[in-house]
Motif scaffolding. Sequence first.
Motif, short mmCIF file in Angstrom:
data_model
loop_
_atom_site.label_atom_id
_atom_site.label_comp_id
_atom_site.label_asym_id
_atom_site.label_seq_id
_atom_site.Cartn_x
_atom_site.Cartn_y
_atom_site.Cartn_z
N TYR A 195 0.87 -1.18 0.00
CA TYR A 195 0.00 0.00 0.00
C TYR A 195 0.91 1.23 0.00
O TYR A 195 1.67 1.45 0.94
CB TYR A 195 -0.93 -0.01 1.21
N LEU A 196 0.82 2.01 -1.05
CA LEU A 196 1.73 3.13 -1.26
C LEU A 196 1.22 4.36 -0.52
O LEU A 196 0.14 4.89 -0.84
CB LEU A 196 1.87 3.43 -2.75
N VAL A 197 1.97 4.81 0.46
CA VAL A 197 1.62 6.00 1.23
C VAL A 197 2.49 7.15 0.75
O VAL A 197 3.72 7.05 0.75
CB VAL A 197 1.84 5.76 2.74
N GLU A 198 1.85 8.23 0.34
CA GLU A 198 2.62 9.35 -0.20
C GLU A 198 3.29 10.14 0.92
O GLU A 198 2.64 10.67 1.81
CB GLU A 198 1.70 10.29 -1.00
N THR A 199 4.63 10.19 0.85
CA THR A 199 5.40 10.98 1.81
C THR A 199 6.16 12.11 1.11
O THR A 199 6.84 12.89 1.78
CB THR A 199 6.41 10.10 2.57
N ALA A 200 6.07 12.18 -0.21
CA ALA A 200 6.75 13.23 -0.96
C ALA A 200 5.97 13.51 -2.23
O ALA A 200 5.20 12.67 -2.70
CB ALA A 200 8.18 12.81 -1.31
N GLN A 201 6.16 14.70 -2.77
CA GLN A 201 5.55 15.05 -4.05
C GLN A 201 6.40 16.07 -4.76
O GLN A 201 7.09 16.88 -4.14
CB GLN A 201 4.12 15.55 -3.88
N LYS A 202 6.35 15.98 -6.08
CA LYS A 202 7.15 16.88 -6.89
C LYS A 202 6.58 18.31 -6.82
O LYS A 202 5.38 18.51 -6.60
CB LYS A 202 7.19 16.41 -8.34
N GLY A 203 7.48 19.27 -7.01
CA GLY A 203 7.05 20.65 -7.13
C GLY A 203 6.62 20.94 -8.56
O GLY A 203 6.79 20.10 -9.46
N MET A 204 6.04 22.10 -8.77
CA MET A 204 5.52 22.40 -10.10
C MET A 204 5.93 23.78 -10.58
O MET A 204 6.07 24.73 -9.80
CB MET A 204 3.99 22.29 -10.12
N ALA A 372 -0.99 -6.99 3.94
CA ALA A 372 -0.67 -5.60 3.61
C ALA A 372 0.69 -5.20 4.16
O ALA A 372 1.09 -5.62 5.26
CB ALA A 372 -1.74 -4.67 4.18
N ARG A 373 1.40 -4.40 3.39
CA ARG A 373 2.62 -3.75 3.87
C ARG A 373 2.60 -2.30 3.33
O ARG A 373 2.53 -2.09 2.13
CB ARG A 373 3.88 -4.45 3.38
N ALA A 374 2.63 -1.35 4.23
CA ALA A 374 2.66 0.06 3.82
C ALA A 374 4.08 0.47 3.47
O ALA A 374 5.02 0.13 4.19
CB ALA A 374 2.11 0.94 4.94
N VAL A 375 4.23 1.19 2.35
CA VAL A 375 5.54 1.65 1.92
C VAL A 375 5.43 3.11 1.48
O VAL A 375 4.39 3.55 1.01
CB VAL A 375 6.09 0.80 0.74
N PRO A 376 6.50 3.88 1.62
CA PRO A 376 6.47 5.29 1.19
C PRO A 376 6.71 5.42 -0.30
O PRO A 376 7.38 4.58 -0.92
CB PRO A 376 7.63 5.91 1.97
N TYR A 377 6.13 6.47 -0.90
CA TYR A 377 6.42 6.74 -2.30
C TYR A 377 6.29 8.24 -2.56
O TYR A 377 5.72 8.98 -1.75
CB TYR A 377 5.51 5.93 -3.24
N ARG A 394 2.56 18.45 8.81
CA ARG A 394 3.22 17.32 8.15
C ARG A 394 2.17 16.51 7.39
O ARG A 394 1.22 15.99 7.99
CB ARG A 394 3.91 16.46 9.20
N CYS A 395 2.34 16.39 6.08
CA CYS A 395 1.28 15.85 5.23
C CYS A 395 1.63 14.50 4.63
O CYS A 395 2.77 14.27 4.20
CB CYS A 395 0.97 16.83 4.11
N PHE A 396 0.62 13.64 4.59
CA PHE A 396 0.73 12.32 3.96
C PHE A 396 -0.43 12.14 2.98
O PHE A 396 -1.51 12.70 3.17
CB PHE A 396 0.64 11.21 5.00
N GLY A 397 -0.20 11.32 1.97
CA GLY A 397 -1.28 10.89 1.10
C GLY A 397 -1.77 9.53 1.58
O GLY A 397 -1.03 8.53 1.51
N PHE A 398 -3.00 9.48 2.11
CA PHE A 398 -3.53 8.24 2.65
C PHE A 398 -5.04 8.21 2.42
O PHE A 398 -5.81 8.69 3.24
CB PHE A 398 -3.20 8.10 4.13
N ALA A 399 -5.45 7.68 1.28
CA ALA A 399 -6.85 7.48 0.93
C ALA A 399 -7.00 6.00 0.59
O ALA A 399 -6.96 5.61 -0.58
CB ALA A 399 -7.25 8.35 -0.26
N PRO A 400 -7.12 5.14 1.60
CA PRO A 400 -6.93 3.69 1.42
C PRO A 400 -7.94 3.04 0.48
O PRO A 400 -9.15 3.23 0.62
CB PRO A 400 -7.07 3.14 2.84
N LEU A 401 -7.40 2.28 -0.47
CA LEU A 401 -8.21 1.51 -1.40
C LEU A 401 -7.52 0.18 -1.66
O LEU A 401 -6.32 0.15 -1.97
CB LEU A 401 -8.36 2.24 -2.74
#
Length: 439
Positions: A195-204, A372-377, A394-401
Amino acid sequence: MSESKPARTGEDEVVDLCRDLIRIDTSNYGDHSGPGERAAAEYVAEKLAEAGLEPKIFESHPGRASTVARIEGEDPSRPALLIHGHTDVVPANADDWTHHPFSGEIADGCVWGRGAVDMKDMDAMTLAVVRDRLRSGRRPPRDIVLAFLADEEAGGVYGARHLVNEHPELFEGVTEAIGEVGGFSFTVNENLRLYLVETAQKGMHWMRLIVDGTAGHGSMTNNDNAITELCEAVGRLGRHPFPVRVTKTVRSFLDELSDALGTPLDPEDMEATLAKLGGIAKIIGATLRNTAAPTMLGAGYKVNVIPGQATAHVDGRFLPGYEEEFLADLDRILGPRVRREDVHADKALETSFDGSLVEAMQSALRAEDPIARAVPYCLSGGTDAKSFDDLGIRCFGFAPLQLPPELDFAGMFHGVDERVPVDGLKFGVRVLDRFLDQC
């Protein structure tokens, strides 16, 4: 004497909530020409008020509305958690779809429509969980701030950014947040689902490129044609392979996946690495390097007139820590004749994959899915987290599906025939409910 019907649970109503939200056209064209998010804000406010909350609607521009509410936790002295989602969607051409994009139709075990995964699914799951918990008197361990936001698809200026700048008191005491594009599954084998948990995101850097040339008659020789100069520059940029840059988060993800697959993944060998990623290759591939995608061209007004100016628009994304390199590369590739102007720019984000909130995510996922295994992406795009980061959240992407392996989840975002599995929505409700118990 008839028996009273039992109250509906979050799992019972999440599908209807998602369908209702999809049926509200909130298309965002980036220029206020769409229907706006007011109707969705009012719908959300009504559902929250029915459960006993006192939501407030904030309109930053006629029709561009967001809804915010706070749930008092068992221990108000603890820092609060923000759960945020956006209600706007990118436009959709109904002729291209199997089922009308604003019908919320159920077919093949999925809810279909624009916003089904981006991100009215998470909006519906959040509403379903909150309503269920409030009806049954189950307060969360700490305060929860709920934010259903306008304008995320155009950078959040009239949604999250407006609230952060004009109403920061709404987020008083908030230290952590969860939002979109994280917590979705990637099936490795019958014994392991990541399960991919967002811990980073690109800038724009959404930018406009401009070339000035010499206007003239189309029948004449012209060695200073703005269109020619611009097209050559755009061609160079669109084909340019930016160098691979492995950030902390991407390295962690590749290490986790290498362990899961039992085979090393080499980010320097893009073709071999992405071939092992299946349906998530589109998402992960773009996080290995900066990118610049030409998206629009404009020039001229008559076939026999050489225009004096030509323009193009480019969607530029840079990795955390690589903004200066990205801009320098842009100027080198485009050359001195091309001026660039930012249409919208925002920072990259990166946080570590640790702490009690991450542990709560992992525990909630494993309780509902034993493999399940949660991993950062790292997310290749951006979210409203960029605005909330300005408040020190501190922000994470976590909308579990939990998703079927054959579903092209990455292709659903801004794509045709966007849909979310009914079972995935119900899974998300159960996980979020457990997560709130432990957050």
